[in-house]
Scaffold this active site. Structure first.
Site, PDB file in Angstrom:
ATOM      1  N   CYS A   1       0.874  -1.171   0.000  1.00 24.55           N
ATOM      2  CA  CYS A   1       0.000   0.000   0.000  1.00 24.55           C
ATOM      3  C   CYS A   1       0.913   1.224   0.000  1.00 24.55           C
ATOM      4  O   CYS A   1       2.126   1.091  -0.169  1.00 24.55           O
ATOM      5  CB  CYS A   1      -0.990  -0.011   1.162  1.00 24.55           C
ATOM      6  SG  CYS A   1      -0.295   0.182   2.817  1.00 24.55           S
TER       7      CYS A   1
ATOM      8  N   ARG B   1      -3.315  -0.785   5.268  1.00 24.98           N
ATOM      9  CA  ARG B   1      -3.815  -1.920   4.491  1.00 24.98           C
ATOM     10  C   ARG B   1      -2.813  -3.055   4.317  1.00 24.98           C
ATOM     11  O   ARG B   1      -3.162  -4.223   4.530  1.00 24.98           O
ATOM     12  CB  ARG B   1      -4.289  -1.446   3.111  1.00 24.98           C
ATOM     13  CG  ARG B   1      -5.463  -0.491   3.188  1.00 24.98           C
ATOM     14  CD  ARG B   1      -5.744   0.147   1.852  1.00 24.98           C
ATOM     15  NE  ARG B   1      -4.661   1.075   1.508  1.00 24.98           N
ATOM     16  CZ  ARG B   1      -4.517   1.646   0.318  1.00 24.98           C
ATOM     17  NH1 ARG B   1      -5.378   1.378  -0.658  1.00 24.98           N
ATOM     18  NH2 ARG B   1      -3.524   2.489   0.090  1.00 24.98           N
TER      19      ARG B   1
ATOM     20  N   ASP C   1      -8.019   3.183   0.797  1.00 26.92           N
ATOM     21  CA  ASP C   1      -7.210   3.598   1.945  1.00 26.92           C
ATOM     22  C   ASP C   1      -8.135   4.099   3.053  1.00 26.92           C
ATOM     23  O   ASP C   1      -8.876   5.058   2.860  1.00 26.92           O
ATOM     24  CB  ASP C   1      -6.245   4.702   1.522  1.00 26.92           C
ATOM     25  CG  ASP C   1      -5.168   4.982   2.559  1.00 26.92           C
ATOM     26  OD1 ASP C   1      -5.331   4.575   3.732  1.00 26.92           O
ATOM     27  OD2 ASP C   1      -4.166   5.617   2.187  1.00 26.92           O
TER      28      ASP C   1
END
EC number: 3.1.3.48
Length: 161
Positions: free
Chosen positions: A14, A20, A133
């Site tokens: 990420c 994440r 996100d």
């Protein structure tokens, strides 16, 4: 005679390796363990495309959601490097921005397959393909990420092993 399949290495990516991708690493390891497939993997790890959170523990909301679901998480942020494209078979991004950033730094001819985690979505309406996100969101966004990542992890294990 049984032919042993080669072990694979997977890295989750990420932006900051803060929300994440550390969650994906933890959940994926958890699912691998539950399925008794540890012997099929060399490495399972996660990185960020940026250096924003290098050396830091994951976002407290990521840790909280993982713990609520009984998933162990122990990680310090790291940034992906060009060498990793030859150390991993799969380098898996959470969204299109991650994929674009990865393709900019991927050395030509490297072995890693760069793909979106949502590529393992069966598109049956269970979850959205893009893992957004959750940084600016609330705990429900982290919970939804957990649901997506768990689903994609199970699909990966079904389809790739």
């Amino acid at each position: 005679m049984t032919i042993e399949k080669p072990k694979i290495s997977v890295a989750f990516i990420c932006l900051g390796n803060f929300c994440r991708s550390p969650m994906a690493e933890a959940i994926f390891k958890h699912e691998v363990e539950k399925a008794n497939l540890e012997n099929r993997f060399n490495k399972i790890d996660s990185f960020g495309t940026s250096n924003y959170h290098v050396g830091e523990s994951p976002d407290h909301r990521t840790v909280s959601i993982c713990k609520q679901h009984g998933v162990k998480i122990n990680h310090k942020g790291k940034q992906i490097k060009t060498k990793h494209f030859d150390e991993y078979d799969y380098i898996i991004g959470m969204d299109e921005s991650n994929i674009n950033n990865l393709k900019k730094i991927q050395p030509e001819g490297s072995k890693a397959k760069v793909c979106l985690f949502g590529d393992w979505n069966t598109n049956d309406g269970t979850v959205q393909t893009i893992i957004e996100d959750p940084w600016y969101g609330d705990i429900q966004d982290f919970e939804y990420n957990f649901k997506q990542i768990t689903y994609f992890s199970k699909q990966f294990l079904k389809k790739e092993l």
